[in-house]
Design a protein around this motif. Structure first.
Motif, PDB file in Angstrom:
ATOM      1  N   ASN A 331     -11.761   4.808  36.054  1.00  0.00           N
ATOM      2  CA  ASN A 331     -10.770   4.872  34.976  1.00  0.00           C
ATOM      3  C   ASN A 331      -9.447   5.460  35.457  1.00  0.00           C
ATOM      4  O   ASN A 331      -8.376   4.908  35.207  1.00  0.00           O
ATOM      5  N   VAL A 332      -9.527   6.570  36.196  1.00  0.00           N
ATOM      6  CA  VAL A 332      -8.285   7.206  36.661  1.00  0.00           C
ATOM      7  C   VAL A 332      -7.635   6.357  37.755  1.00  0.00           C
ATOM      8  O   VAL A 332      -6.408   6.309  37.874  1.00  0.00           O
ATOM      9  N   ARG A 333      -8.450   5.664  38.564  1.00  0.00           N
ATOM     10  CA  ARG A 333      -7.885   4.815  39.618  1.00  0.00           C
ATOM     11  C   ARG A 333      -7.095   3.654  39.018  1.00  0.00           C
ATOM     12  O   ARG A 333      -5.977   3.339  39.449  1.00  0.00           O
ATOM     13  N   LEU A 334      -7.655   3.014  37.998  1.00  0.00           N
ATOM     14  CA  LEU A 334      -6.954   1.906  37.345  1.00  0.00           C
ATOM     15  C   LEU A 334      -5.702   2.393  36.619  1.00  0.00           C
ATOM     16  O   LEU A 334      -4.661   1.727  36.634  1.00  0.00           O
ATOM     17  N   ALA A 335      -5.799   3.560  35.985  1.00  0.00           N
ATOM     18  CA  ALA A 335      -4.627   4.128  35.302  1.00  0.00           C
ATOM     19  C   ALA A 335      -3.521   4.437  36.312  1.00  0.00           C
ATOM     20  O   ALA A 335      -2.333   4.232  36.040  1.00  0.00           O
ATOM     21  N   SER A 336      -3.908   4.904  37.496  1.00  0.00           N
ATOM     22  CA  SER A 336      -2.938   5.201  38.553  1.00  0.00           C
ATOM     23  C   SER A 336      -2.250   3.923  39.038  1.00  0.00           C
ATOM     24  O   SER A 336      -1.034   3.889  39.228  1.00  0.00           O
ATOM     25  N   GLN A 337      -3.040   2.843  39.233  1.00  0.00           N
ATOM     26  CA  GLN A 337      -2.457   1.560  39.644  1.00  0.00           C
ATOM     27  C   GLN A 337      -1.523   1.020  38.566  1.00  0.00           C
ATOM     28  O   GLN A 337      -0.462   0.462  38.864  1.00  0.00           O
ATOM     29  N   LEU A 338      -1.916   1.190  37.319  1.00  0.00           N
ATOM     30  CA  LEU A 338      -1.136   0.651  36.206  1.00  0.00           C
ATOM     31  C   LEU A 338       0.216   1.349  36.074  1.00  0.00           C
ATOM     32  O   LEU A 338       1.244   0.714  35.823  1.00  0.00           O
ATOM     33  N   THR A 339       0.210   2.683  36.235  1.00  0.00           N
ATOM     34  CA  THR A 339       1.443   3.467  36.046  1.00  0.00           C
ATOM     35  C   THR A 339       2.210   3.674  37.347  1.00  0.00           C
ATOM     36  O   THR A 339       3.343   4.159  37.334  1.00  0.00           O
ATOM     37  N   ASN A 340       1.559   3.344  38.510  1.00  0.00           N
ATOM     38  CA  ASN A 340       2.172   3.560  39.830  1.00  0.00           C
ATOM     39  C   ASN A 340       2.492   5.033  40.074  1.00  0.00           C
ATOM     40  O   ASN A 340       3.515   5.380  40.657  1.00  0.00           O
ATOM     41  N   LEU A 341       1.584   5.912  39.602  1.00  0.00           N
ATOM     42  CA  LEU A 341       1.734   7.352  39.785  1.00  0.00           C
ATOM     43  C   LEU A 341       0.440   7.931  40.327  1.00  0.00           C
ATOM     44  O   LEU A 341      -0.649   7.422  40.041  1.00  0.00           O
ATOM     45  N   ASP A 342       0.549   8.995  41.136  1.00  0.00           N
ATOM     46  CA  ASP A 342      -0.638   9.742  41.546  1.00  0.00           C
ATOM     47  C   ASP A 342      -1.028  10.658  40.397  1.00  0.00           C
ATOM     48  O   ASP A 342      -0.192  11.415  39.885  1.00  0.00           O
ATOM     49  N   ILE A 343      -2.299  10.618  40.008  1.00  0.00           N
ATOM     50  CA  ILE A 343      -2.746  11.368  38.828  1.00  0.00           C
ATOM     51  C   ILE A 343      -3.738  12.451  39.246  1.00  0.00           C
ATOM     52  O   ILE A 343      -4.725  12.157  39.919  1.00  0.00           O
ATOM     53  N   ASP A 344      -3.437  13.679  38.879  1.00  0.00           N
ATOM     54  CA  ASP A 344      -4.385  14.790  39.038  1.00  0.00           C
ATOM     55  C   ASP A 344      -4.914  15.153  37.658  1.00  0.00           C
ATOM     56  O   ASP A 344      -4.121  15.422  36.740  1.00  0.00           O
ATOM     57  N   ILE A 345      -6.228  15.164  37.513  1.00  0.00           N
ATOM     58  CA  ILE A 345      -6.835  15.472  36.211  1.00  0.00           C
ATOM     59  C   ILE A 345      -7.427  16.875  36.251  1.00  0.00           C
ATOM     60  O   ILE A 345      -8.202  17.211  37.154  1.00  0.00           O
ATOM     61  N   LEU A 346      -7.024  17.708  35.290  1.00  0.00           N
ATOM     62  CA  LEU A 346      -7.535  19.074  35.158  1.00  0.00           C
ATOM     63  C   LEU A 346      -8.159  19.242  33.784  1.00  0.00           C
ATOM     64  O   LEU A 346      -7.709  18.631  32.807  1.00  0.00           O
ATOM     65  N   THR A 347      -9.172  20.092  33.715  1.00  0.00           N
ATOM     66  CA  THR A 347      -9.703  20.445  32.394  1.00  0.00           C
ATOM     67  C   THR A 347      -8.841  21.567  31.821  1.00  0.00           C
ATOM     68  O   THR A 347      -8.072  22.214  32.545  1.00  0.00           O
ATOM     69  N   GLU A 348      -8.974  21.804  30.516  1.00  0.00           N
ATOM     70  CA  GLU A 348      -8.195  22.873  29.885  1.00  0.00           C
ATOM     71  C   GLU A 348      -8.532  24.217  30.520  1.00  0.00           C
ATOM     72  O   GLU A 348      -7.665  25.077  30.694  1.00  0.00           O
ATOM     73  N   GLU A 349      -9.805  24.380  30.909  1.00  0.00           N
ATOM     74  CA  GLU A 349     -10.232  25.643  31.514  1.00  0.00           C
ATOM     75  C   GLU A 349      -9.576  25.824  32.893  1.00  0.00           C
ATOM     76  O   GLU A 349      -9.088  26.917  33.212  1.00  0.00           O
ATOM     77  N   GLU A 350      -9.545  24.758  33.692  1.00  0.00           N
ATOM     78  CA  GLU A 350      -8.923  24.839  35.011  1.00  0.00           C
ATOM     79  C   GLU A 350      -7.427  25.097  34.906  1.00  0.00           C
ATOM     80  O   GLU A 350      -6.862  25.878  35.673  1.00  0.00           O
ATOM     81  N   GLU A 351      -6.784  24.436  33.929  1.00  0.00           N
ATOM     82  CA  GLU A 351      -5.342  24.616  33.766  1.00  0.00           C
ATOM     83  C   GLU A 351      -5.021  26.025  33.309  1.00  0.00           C
ATOM     84  O   GLU A 351      -4.054  26.651  33.752  1.00  0.00           O
ATOM     85  N   SER A 352      -5.881  26.566  32.439  1.00  0.00           N
ATOM     86  CA  SER A 352      -5.686  27.933  31.955  1.00  0.00           C
ATOM     87  C   SER A 352      -5.852  28.930  33.103  1.00  0.00           C
ATOM     88  O   SER A 352      -5.062  29.872  33.244  1.00  0.00           O
ATOM     89  N   ALA A 353      -6.846  28.698  33.956  1.00  0.00           N
ATOM     90  CA  ALA A 353      -7.083  29.596  35.098  1.00  0.00           C
ATOM     91  C   ALA A 353      -5.898  29.541  36.057  1.00  0.00           C
ATOM     92  O   ALA A 353      -5.487  30.571  36.606  1.00  0.00           O
TER      93      ALA A 353
END
Length: 537
Positions: A331-353
């Motif tokens: 899912n994230v690979r296709l979204a990256s190809q579609l938007t032509n952007l590198d995507i880093d996915i974080l959970t709310e807990e990881e982002e808060s930390a």
């Protein structure tokens, strides 16, 4: 085999038959025959001679002629095919360089070897003409869909009969584990049409993203009419795909139009693509909004875009992480190809930390450098201060809005910050000079002492050294290697230097050294503006 009246007409009949069978111009076949006969005659009369053959298009009579060209005295090399002006006077009244003397010679009897050679020449010419015809017919059809019939399979590649020619569907252009038998009907996308010395010229594909776009164009009239546009397609062939669409008519829903009544339109495409699941997504000019759509069905809490790096951070709820990433990252690979952007996915807990870690790091910085207690340092960070430069050189009013900070406290904070920065600058400059940095680089406007120190550690010690640097060597950048974006670290990247700033500094250094004339730069800039204006016009 002698060229006699008995087989003169047979030559024309043979040429007509071959031309009809191969669907090429009969004249090309006759030209091939002329060349083959000329080659046979040369083997009889001598390879040095310029023997030419002309076949009458009506009677089939073959005329054999020997041609000699008039050349200058010092350029005479081939006595059989050339002669001087003086020698030519016995044949012509007023010969000039470049004139040709044509004499008819007797037809030749073709032996078995000569006849075989002639046959090979004719076959080769016919094959070349056939390839040229196929190229001319299909060159303008690249980027379209074609229906064909499977002829055979060779080493995993499928040879397809596409009417007046053949195309090849390579193994890596087939969907999943597709297999075909002879006479199966197949629909493919014409990916490329190339001139090849041997083999097929029409290259087909069923995995290309454009194949899906063309299928939707066939199924959705609004796309064909230009009311709806397909902006981007990303595919994992045979498994899943995402397609972004936009409508130029406010009354038409682009997603609904592509899905069709009870999913009839999208289902027709899915069936053609062996059950490939398709997500149809509304396109949006705003990159973060488009990305949120592209990551469907996962929910997104927050998006942080870094346009310079072409990267984007996405924060999702903890229970949505697996859905956002998808099976094997699909899912994230296709979204990256579609938007032509590198995507880093974080959970709310990881982002808060991470936020807490950054907060603690900045708090500690202010405690260590400004000699503040933890509570006061946390106040500064909470107000948005991230480094000492901001504290030292910000307008005094921005410090006075902090609770408990009066005029004297604000002045003391700025004095401490400036003293610390000056000490750091002095230390950096001393270290740079120890490394051998020259004054020309130290005094260059636009570089701080810390930047000069970083350059010296990288071996850049003079203004000449600096002027030879590329902008990306200073500011860093991104390159694509084997389809993946790779980071190039810059010497001054940690100082938040942009590519434009690096380019400006390097160009200024080159001007100061006399390597570049500023007038030339102004001329190039003016020409660039003119070109842009012409393009817009």
């Amino acid at each position: 085999m002698a060229i006699t009246s008995a087989n003169q007409l047979e030559l024309l009949q043979t040429a007509e038959a071959v031309a009809r069978e191969k669907m090429i111009d009969p004249g090309l076949v006759i030209e091939a025959m002329e060349e083959s006969l000329a080659r046979a005659a040369k083997s009889r009369y001598g390879a040095e001679m310029d023997i030419r053959v002309s076949i009458d298009r009506k009677t089939g009579r073959a005329t054999f002629t020997r041609v000699r060209t008039v050349v200058e005295d010092d350029l005479l090399e081939n006595y059989q095919a050339e002669l001087t002006v003086e020698q030519a006077k016995q044949y012509l009244d007023d010969p000039k360089v470049g004139d040709e003397i044509v004499e008819e010679v007797p037809p030749v009897d073709m032996g078995r070897i000569a006849a075989q050679s002639a046959k090979q020449v004719i076959l080769q010419k016919v094959r070349e003409a056939e390839r040229d015809r196929q190229f001319e017919e299909f060159k303008d059809r690249a980027g379209t869909i074609i229906n064909g019939v499977v002829k055979r399979e060779e080493y995993g590649n499928v040879i397809v009969d596409i009417g007046r020619g053949e195309g090849v569907l390579r193994r890596n252009e087939k969907i999943g584990r597709e297999s075909y038998r002879p006479n199966d009907r197949i629909r493919c996308f014409i990916k490329d049409v190339r001139r090849e010395t041997r083999g097929p010229q029409v290259f087909l594909s069923r995995t290309a993203p454009e194949f899906m776009a063309e299928l939707f164009k066939m199924e959705v009239p609004e796309i064909y009419d230009g009311i709806i546009e397909i902006k981007a397609v990303a595919r994992d062939p045979g498994s899943r795909a995402k397609i972004a669409v936009i409508s130029y008519d406010g009354s038409i829903d682009p997603v609904g139009a592509c899905v069709g009544m009870r999913g009839s339109r999208v289902q027709a495409v899915v069936n053609e693509l062996q059950g490939e699941k398709i997500d149809i997504i509304p396109w949006n000019e705003d990159a973060p909004t488009f990305l949120v759509n592209a990551l469907q069905p996962a929910e997104v809490t927050k998006v942080v875009l870094d346009e310079d790096a072409g990267k984007i951070e996405v924060v999702v709820p903890d229970d949505q992480l697996s859905q956002a990433i998808g099976r094997r990252g699909q899912n994230v690979r296709l979204a990256s190809q579609l938007t032509n952007l590198d995507i880093d996915i974080l959970t709310e807990e990881e982002e808060s930390a991470r936020r807490q870690a950054e907060f603690a790091e900045r708090t500690q910085l202010f405690m260590d450098t400004l000699d503040l207690d933890e509570f006061f340092a946390q106040l500064l960070v909470s107000e948005g201060f991230t480094n000492l430069e901001e504290v030292a050189y910000v307008e005094l009013d921005e410090l006075l809005v902090i609770d408990g900070v009066d005029q004297d406290t604000a002045n003391e904070l700025q004095a401490r910050a400036r003293d610390y920065l000056e000490a750091q600058n002095k230390k950096a400059l001393e270290h740079a000079r120890e490394l051998g940095v020259e004054d020309s680089l130290v005094n260059f406007e636009g570089l701080t002492p810390q930047m000069v120190e970083a350059l010296a550690e990288d071996g850049v010690k003079t203004l000449e050294d600096f002027a030879t640097c590329a902008d990306w060597e200073l500011a860093g950048g991104w390159t694509t290697v084997d389809g993946e974006r790779v980071k190039d670290d810059g010497v001054l990247e940690k100082f938040d230097m942009s590519l434009e700033e690096a380019q400006q500094l390097v160009m200024t250094a080159r001007i100061q050294l006399g390597w570049v004339d500023p007038a030339d730069l102004e001329t190039e800039a003016a020409e660039g503006v003119d070109i842009e204006e012409e393009a817009e016009a």
